[in-house]
Write a protein that holds these residues in place. Structure first.
Motif, PDB file in Angstrom:
ATOM      1  N   VAL A  48      43.342  34.504  41.950  1.00 33.78           N
ATOM      2  CA  VAL A  48      43.737  35.486  41.636  1.00 33.78           C
ATOM      3  C   VAL A  48      45.365  35.575  42.130  1.00 33.78           C
ATOM      4  N   ALA A  72      49.181  41.903  41.801  1.00 34.25           N
ATOM      5  CA  ALA A  72      48.139  40.647  42.266  1.00 34.25           C
ATOM      6  C   ALA A  72      47.678  41.133  40.533  1.00 34.25           C
ATOM      7  N   THR A 127      45.548  40.713  38.879  1.00 39.04           N
ATOM      8  CA  THR A 127      44.217  41.011  38.708  1.00 39.04           C
ATOM      9  C   THR A 127      43.533  42.444  39.400  1.00 39.04           C
ATOM     10  N   SER A 128      42.821  43.051  39.311  1.00 41.26           N
ATOM     11  CA  SER A 128      42.308  44.509  40.385  1.00 41.26           C
ATOM     12  C   SER A 128      41.096  43.257  41.614  1.00 41.26           C
ATOM     13  N   ILE A 129      41.718  43.883  42.114  1.00 43.27           N
ATOM     14  CA  ILE A 129      41.024  43.423  43.993  1.00 43.27           C
ATOM     15  C   ILE A 129      40.826  44.066  45.048  1.00 43.27           C
ATOM     16  N   SER A 130      39.449  44.233  44.963  1.00 43.15           N
ATOM     17  CA  SER A 130      39.003  45.251  46.292  1.00 43.15           C
ATOM     18  C   SER A 130      40.355  45.780  47.571  1.00 43.15           C
ATOM     19  N   SER A 171      40.141  49.054  48.625  1.00 44.60           N
ATOM     20  CA  SER A 171      40.572  49.763  46.711  1.00 44.60           C
ATOM     21  C   SER A 171      40.735  51.102  47.254  1.00 44.60           C
ATOM     22  N   LYS A 208      47.998  47.370  40.580  1.00 49.27           N
ATOM     23  CA  LYS A 208      47.433  45.933  41.169  1.00 49.27           C
ATOM     24  C   LYS A 208      48.684  45.263  42.057  1.00 49.27           C
ATOM     25  N   ALA A 216      44.590  38.707  49.441  1.00 43.94           N
ATOM     26  CA  ALA A 216      43.444  39.723  48.783  1.00 43.94           C
ATOM     27  C   ALA A 216      42.383  38.592  49.088  1.00 43.94           C
ATOM     28  N   SER A 217      41.016  40.012  48.750  1.00 47.12           N
ATOM     29  CA  SER A 217      39.885  39.592  48.746  1.00 47.12           C
ATOM     30  C   SER A 217      38.693  40.460  47.869  1.00 47.12           C
ATOM     31  N   TYR A 218      37.493  40.066  47.300  1.00 47.88           N
ATOM     32  CA  TYR A 218      36.739  41.000  46.827  1.00 47.88           C
ATOM     33  C   TYR A 218      35.648  41.544  48.551  1.00 47.88           C
TER      34      TYR A 218
END
Length: 115
Positions: free
Chosen positions: A2, A24, A26-29, A50, A74, A95-97
């Protein structure tokens, strides 16, 4: 991987405001902001889930900073009001999932608050 790109840092007088933006790839939590001042350890400034339902702030910024996000863009934002010289630092988007640890980091943006 990411990619995170920050913008919005700069020089401001004490009592002023700045707004940081991080976008970002991409979408990320979970997204958030951290900072590192010269000679100090990195500290958490604010994090957000999110949905925006889970928000956390560092004690030193509560009541002055506001984190928000736009999932369509995003992006995560940090509105910083009533800035103090001790807010001077490099601010990093992260950022992190999962909420356990932030895995992805931006390059940082300098915020300098003059007295």
């Amino acid at each position: 991987q990411v990619q995170l790109v920050e913008s919005g840092g700069g020089l401001v007088q004490a009592g002023g405001s700045l707004r940081l933006t991080c976008t970002a790839s991409t979408s990320i939590s979970f997204m958030g902001w951290f900072r590192r001042a010269p000679g100090k350890q990195r500290e958490m400034v604010a994090t957000i889930s999110s949905s925006g339902g889970i928000i956390d702030y560092g004690d030193s910024v509560k009541g002055r900073f506001t984190i928000s996000r736009d999932n369509i863009k995003k992006s995560v934002y940090l509105q910083m009001n009533a800035l103090k010289p001790e807010d001077t630092a490099v601010y990093y988007c992260a950022a992190s999932y999962t909420l356990d640890a932030f895995s992805f980091w931006g390059q940082g943006t300098q915020v300098t608050v003059s007295s």
